[in-house]
Design an enzyme around this catalytic site. Structure first.
Site, PDB file in Angstrom:
ATOM      1  N   ASP A 443       0.847  -1.190   0.000  1.00 25.76           N
ATOM      2  CA  ASP A 443       0.000   0.000   0.000  1.00 25.76           C
ATOM      3  C   ASP A 443       0.889   1.250   0.000  1.00 25.76           C
ATOM      4  O   ASP A 443       2.090   1.179   0.301  1.00 25.76           O
ATOM      5  CB  ASP A 443      -0.898  -0.022   1.243  1.00 25.76           C
ATOM      6  CG  ASP A 443      -2.092   0.907   1.126  1.00 25.76           C
ATOM      7  OD1 ASP A 443      -2.341   1.449   0.037  1.00 25.76           O
ATOM      8  OD2 ASP A 443      -2.782   1.097   2.148  1.00 25.76           O
ATOM      9  N   GLU A 446       2.866   4.717  -4.284  1.00 25.80           N
ATOM     10  CA  GLU A 446       2.937   5.530  -5.512  1.00 25.80           C
ATOM     11  C   GLU A 446       4.296   6.219  -5.698  1.00 25.80           C
ATOM     12  O   GLU A 446       4.649   6.417  -6.884  1.00 25.80           O
ATOM     13  CB  GLU A 446       1.808   6.572  -5.508  1.00 25.80           C
ATOM     14  CG  GLU A 446       0.422   6.001  -5.681  1.00 25.80           C
ATOM     15  CD  GLU A 446      -0.058   5.229  -4.453  1.00 25.80           C
ATOM     16  OE1 GLU A 446      -0.744   4.208  -4.631  1.00 25.80           O
ATOM     17  OE2 GLU A 446       0.291   5.625  -3.321  1.00 25.80           O
ATOM     18  N   ASP A 522      -8.951   3.005  -2.965  1.00 22.50           N
ATOM     19  CA  ASP A 522     -10.031   3.531  -2.123  1.00 22.50           C
ATOM     20  C   ASP A 522     -11.237   3.974  -2.954  1.00 22.50           C
ATOM     21  O   ASP A 522     -11.552   5.169  -3.057  1.00 22.50           O
ATOM     22  CB  ASP A 522      -9.511   4.695  -1.278  1.00 22.50           C
ATOM     23  CG  ASP A 522      -8.375   4.276  -0.368  1.00 22.50           C
ATOM     24  OD1 ASP A 522      -8.173   3.062  -0.193  1.00 22.50           O
ATOM     25  OD2 ASP A 522      -7.673   5.162   0.150  1.00 22.50           O
TER      26      ASP A 522
END
Length: 788
Positions: A443, A446, A522
Site C-alpha cells: 500500500d 505511488e 479507495d
C-alpha cells in the site's frame, strides 16, 4: 511565500490535528524547497522535428533511418511485435520488459517505398516510414491501423530532458482501452488522461483521474484488427484521445486521434497487431508471464482497516464459521503494526500473532499483512537503523535523506530502483513469515507522502539509482511501486522457494503482473463506485494485469444492503474477491446487512468455491497466454461493434458471461450477447446471440450465462473436480480447457483439452490424448439437455 499555500497550511493544521497537520505543512514546504534547489529551471527551449530522410542503414528485422535532425530505429521481432525508437533509443534498459528483448525477424527487411519513404514487410505487419518521419502500421493486406505523425521535441537550450509530443491517427471506427487503472471505462472516452501514479487522497469515483496505476499502454480495437501500443517511458505525461467518426463531413471518415505529451524520457514505442488474444499473448511475451497466485488466494478474503486486536479478528472469523460461510484469508491493515511502523507488531492488540495465524491456518484461513514502503525516521526503529547502515534510502540533490510524512509520522523511503536495496527489503519479509503471514498487500507505494499542498509524493528532484544509471524522481516515480513489488516477490522466492508468493500492490507500471496483482484502492461507496470497480478490473486486464478486484462495498462509507449485495455478487466473479473498508466506514461482514442479504451472500460464496477449479484454470491460462480472467464481450469478436460499446457485462474466461446489476432497484436487465447459444445458469433458459436480450436479475443473484458447448471445471460435492458441460446445439461441437492444480508450489500441470460433440443423439465428452481422443476420465455433469 505563496499566499495560497499559506492558507492551505493553516487549513491542514486544523483538519487533521495539530501534530500531524504541522508535519504535512513542513513536508510540503520541504518538498517545494527541495525542488527549487534540486531541479534546474526550465528556460528557453527550441523545437525540433525529424526533418527529411538523409541516409538509411539496413539491419536485422529492419534498420536505422537517419533524418536531418534525428534518427529512427525500426525492428520487427520474431513474435511479430514492432519496435521503433527515435534519437538512438533502443528497447533496453526498460522496467517493462522481462528478460532480453526478442530477436529480430530475419525475414523482415527495410526496403524503399514510394515518395522517398521506406517500409519493413513482415508476416503479420507492414511498417511504412515516410520521408519526413511519419510511421504507419498496416495489416498484411495493406489496411492502415495506426499512423504516427512525425514527432516534435522541445529541448532546453541549456541542456536537460526534452519534452516531446507524438500525435497518432487510427481508423474512424476504433475504440480505445487501457492506460492502466481508469475509473471511467473500460472504453476510454474523449478526454485527457494523465500518466502519473497518484493517490487521490480520498475515495474516488468514475470522474477521478489519474489514480494509482497509470500505464502508457493502449489497446485499440477496430474492424480491420486490434493493436496494442506501448510507449516505453516512465516520465509524467498526458494522453488525449478523440474517437473518430464515420461519414463525418461530406461523407468522409474522421480518424480517431491519440496525442501523447511527455515531460521527458526516450521516445520509443512497441506495437502488436492481431486479435485481442494474439496481442495480449505477444504483450505477455515481452513484459513477462503473470505471477500465479496460490490456490487459496482465489477464494474469499476479508479485510478491514480497524480490526485492532486479535479478539476482533477471532470474532469475525467465528462469525463466518458459525454461519457456515466460506473464508480463505483475513487481511491485517496498518492498525496491527506498532505505532504504524512497517515490519512490526503492536503487542497490545496482537500479543500472540503467530498463534493466531496458526489457528487460522488450521481452519484453512491464511493471514495477509499490509506492507508500506515508508520507514519511520527514528533511531531505534530496527528497519530505519538497518537501512541507514546499508544506505538504502532515497536522498535529495544535496545528499540528505528525503523525508516525508506517512502513517508513522516523519518517514524515509527505500530506493527500490537499486538491486541492492531490493535485496535488503526482500530479506525483511522473514519477520512477516515468522509472524505467520502467508501473503502481502503493498500500500501507499505511488509513493505517497502526505502534504498540506502540492503533490503528495516525493520531490521530483529526489535522486534514484535507476539500476546504476542515475536520475531523479521524475523518471522513477511511476516505476516505484513496480520495483517495490519486485523486491517483495523476489525476497519471498528466496525465503520460501517451495511456495508461490502472494503479493498485490496498489501502485505499479507496465510489467507489474510478473510480481502479482492489484486492487481498486479507495473506491467510493456508491453505485458509481460499483461501476468504477468493474472498469478498473477490465482495463487492467487489457494492460496485461489479470489479477485484480475492488473493495466490496466501497472503501469509505456505509453501503445500503442492496448496494452491498450487488457489489458482493459482482466481486464473487472477479479474480480478487475481497471485502474491505476504512476505519471510519460501516461494517462489511455479510450478516451485518440483515438475514436476506446474508442468505444471498452465502449463495455467492458457495458458488465462488464451486467455481474455484475454473478460477485456477483461468490463472494458469493467464500465465501461459496473457489472456485475462475478466474479458470484454468483444474478446472473441472485436468486429462486432455492439459488443465494443458494451461496458456493463463481461466474459469470465471463454465459458461464462457475467451481467452484474449496477443500478439500484433493478430486477431485470438487458444483456448484449455475443454470437451463439447461451444458457441462463440459474434457470436453464436458452438465448441466441448476437443481439440484446432481457433477463431476470432478482436480488438473490446476478445473471450468469454459459456458452453452449462449454466445459467448466467445478468443485464436486465430495471436494473433487468434475466437469460441468453445457450442451452444444444439435449438430454443433464445443469444448474447454482444464488445468488441475491442487497445490501452491511450482509444478506445471498439463492443460487438459476437452471436446463435446453429438454422436447418435448422445452427447459425448472426450479428452485429447497423445493416443487420440479418449472418454473423459473425470466425472461429467451435463446441463442444458431438454431445456429451452
Amino acid at each position: 511565500m505563496d499566499g495560497r499555500d499559506l492558507v492551505r497550511s493553516i487549513k491542514a493544521v486544523g483538519s487533521v490535528g495539530a501534530a500531524q497537520g504541522l508535519r504535512t505543512v513542513r513536508a510540503a514546504w520541504r518538498r517545494k524547497r527541495a525542488d527549487a534547489e534540486g531541479l534546474p529551471p526550465r528556460g528557453a527551449e527550441r523545437a525540433r522535428v525529424p526533418g527529411p530522410v538523409q541516409e538509411v542503414q539496413s539491419g536485422p528485422g529492419g534498420g536505422v533511418i537517419r533524418f536531418s535532425r534525428s534518427e529512427l530505429r525500426v525492428v520487427v521481432t520474431v513474435n511479430g511485435a514492432v519496435f521503433w525508437g527515435w534519437d538512438g533509443a533502443t528497447p533496453e534498459p526498460s522496467y517493462a520488459l522481462a528478460g532480453r528483448c526478442p530477436e529480430p525477424d530475419p525475414r523482415a527487411a527495410l526496403e524503399p517505398d514510394k515518395d522517398g519513404g521506406w517500409r519493413v514487410v513482415a508476416e503479420r505487419v507492414t511498417v511504412v516510414i515516410s520521408r519526413h518521419g511519419a510511421v504507419e502500421v498496416q495489416t498484411p493486406g495493406g489496411v492502415t491501423l495506426r499512423r504516427d505523425l512525425p514527432p516534435r521535441w522541445w529541448e532546453p537550450v541549456d541542456g536537460g530532458a526534452a519534452r516531446w509530443m507524438q500525435r497518432s491517427e487510427v481508423a474512424a471506427d476504433s475504440r480505445f482501452f487501457g492506460l492502466g487503472g481508469r475509473a471511467s471505462g473500460p472504453r476510454l472516452k474523449d478526454g485527457t488522461y494523465r500518466l502519473w501514479n497518484t493517490d487521490p487522497g480520498r475515495a474516488f469515483g468514475p470522474g477521478d483521474d489519474p489514480l494509482y496505476i497509470t500505464m502508457p499502454v493502449q489497446l485499440v480495437v477496430a474492424d480491420a484488427a486490434s493493436h496494442l501500443v506501448f510507449h516505453d517511458t516512465s516520465w509524467d505525461g498526458t494522453v488525449t484521445l478523440r474517437e473518430g467518426q464515420e461519414g463525418a463531413g461530406s461523407g468522409h471518415d474522421r480518424a480517431g486521434t491519440s496525442e501523447l505529451r511527455m515531460d521527458g524520457g526516450p521516445l520509443r514505442c512497441w506495437v502488436m497487431v492481431g486479435t485481442p488474444a494474439r496481442v495480449l499473448l505477444v504483450w505477455a511475451s515481452l513484459t513477462g508471464a503473470a505471477a500465479l497466485p496460490p490456490r487459496w488466494a482465489l477464494g474469499h478474503h476479508h479485510a478491514r482497516w480497524g480490526f485492532g486486536s486479535e479478539q476482533e479478528v477471532r470474532r469475525v472469523v467465528s462469525g463466518y464459521q458459525e454461519r457456515d460461510l466460506p473464508l480463505d484469508a483475513v487481511h491485517l491493515d496498518i492498525d496491527h503494526f506498532d505505532e504504524h511502523q512497517v515490519f512490526t507488531v503492536g503487542l497490545e492488540g496482537f500479543p500472540k500473532l503467530p498463534q493466531l495465524a496458526e489457528d487460522l491456518r488450521r481452519d484453512g484461513i491464511r493471514l495477509v499483512s499490509i506492507v508500506d514502503p515508508a520507514v519511520k525516521a527514528a533511531p531505534g526503529n530496527a528497519v530505519y537503523d538497518s537501512g541507514t547502515a546499508e544506505d538504502v534510502f532515497v536522498r535529495d540533490a544535496s545528499g540528505r535523506f528525503v523525508q516525508g510524512v506517512v502513517w508513522p509520522g516523519e518517514a524515509v523511503f527505500p530506493d527500490f530502483t537499486h538491486a541492492r536495496v531490493r535485496q535488503w527489503w526482500g530479506r525483511l519479509y522473514e519477520e512477516r513469515l515468522a509472524q505467520g503471514f502467508s501473503g502481502f498487500w503493498h500500500d501507499m507505494n505511488e509513493p505517497t507522502s502526505f502534504a498540506a499542498f502540492g503533490e503528495s509524493t516525493l520531490p521530483r528532484s529526489a535522486r534514484h539509482s535507476l539500476e546504476g544509471r542515475g536520475g531523479d524522481h521524475q523518471e522513477a516515480h511511476n516505476v516505484y511501486g513496480l520495483c517495490m513489488a519486485r523486491a517483495g516477490y523476489e525476497g519471498l522466492r528466496a525465503l520460501t522457494p517451495e511456495e508461490r508468493p502472494f503479493v498485490f500492490s496498489r501502485s505499479g507500471w507496465a510489467g507489474m503482473q510478473r510480481y502479482g496483482g492489484t486492487w481498486s484502492g479507495d473506491v467510493a461507496t456508491g453505485w458509481p463506485g460499483l461501476r468504477a470497480s468493474l472498469s478498473l478490473v477490465m482495463g487492467l486486464g487489457l494492460c496485461g494485469v489479470p489479477y485484480s478486484g475492488p473493495d466490496v462495498g466501497g472503501f469509505d462509507g456505509s453501503p445500503s444492503p442492496e448496494l452491498y449485495l450487488r457489489w458482493f455478487q459482482l466481486a464473487s466473479y472477479l479474480p480478487l474477491f475481497r471485502t474491505h473498508a476504512s476505519l471510519r466506514a460501516g461494517r462489511r461482514e455479510p450478516w451485518e446487512f440483515g438475514p436476506e442479504v446474508l442468505e444471498h451472500a452465502r449463495v455467492a460464496l458457495v458458488e465462488r468455491r464451486r467455481l474455484l477449479p475454473y478460477f485456477v484454470t483461468l490463472a494458469h491460462l493467464a500465465r501461459r497466454t496473457g489472456a485475462p480472467y475478466v474479458r470484454p464481450l468483444w474478446w472473441s469478436a472485436p468486429e462486432e461493434r455492439a459488443l465494443r460499446d458494451c461496458e456493463d457485462a463481461f466474459l469470465l474466461g471463454d465459458c461464462l458471461l457475467v451481467a452484474p446489476v449496477l443500478d439500484p432497484g433493478a430486477d431485470r436487465r438487458a444483456v448484449q450477447l455475443p454470437r451463439g447459444r447461451w444458457y441462463d445458469t440459474a434457470t436453464g433458459r436458452t438465448y441466441e446471440g448476437p443481439g440484446q436480450v432481457l433477463v431476470d436479475a432478482p436480488l438473490s443473484r446476478i445473471p450468469v450465462l454459459a456458452r453452449a458447448g462449454a466445459v467448466v471445471p467445478v468443485r464436486a460435492d465430495d471436494g473433487g473436480l468434475e466437469l460441468e458441460v453445457w450442451a452444444p446445439a444439435r449438430g454443433r461441437t464445443g469444448g474447454g480447457l482444464v488445468v488441475a492444480d491442487a497445490g501452491d508450489g511450482w509444478d506445471e500441470p498439463e492443460i487438459e483439452r476437452y471436446v463435446t460433440r453429438w454422436s447418435g443423439g448422445k452427447l459425448v465428452v472426450e479428452l485429447e490424448h497423445e493416443d487420440g481422443m479418449i472418454t473423459s476420465p473425470r466425472p461429467v455433469r451435463v446441463r442444458g439437455l431438454g431445456e429451452r
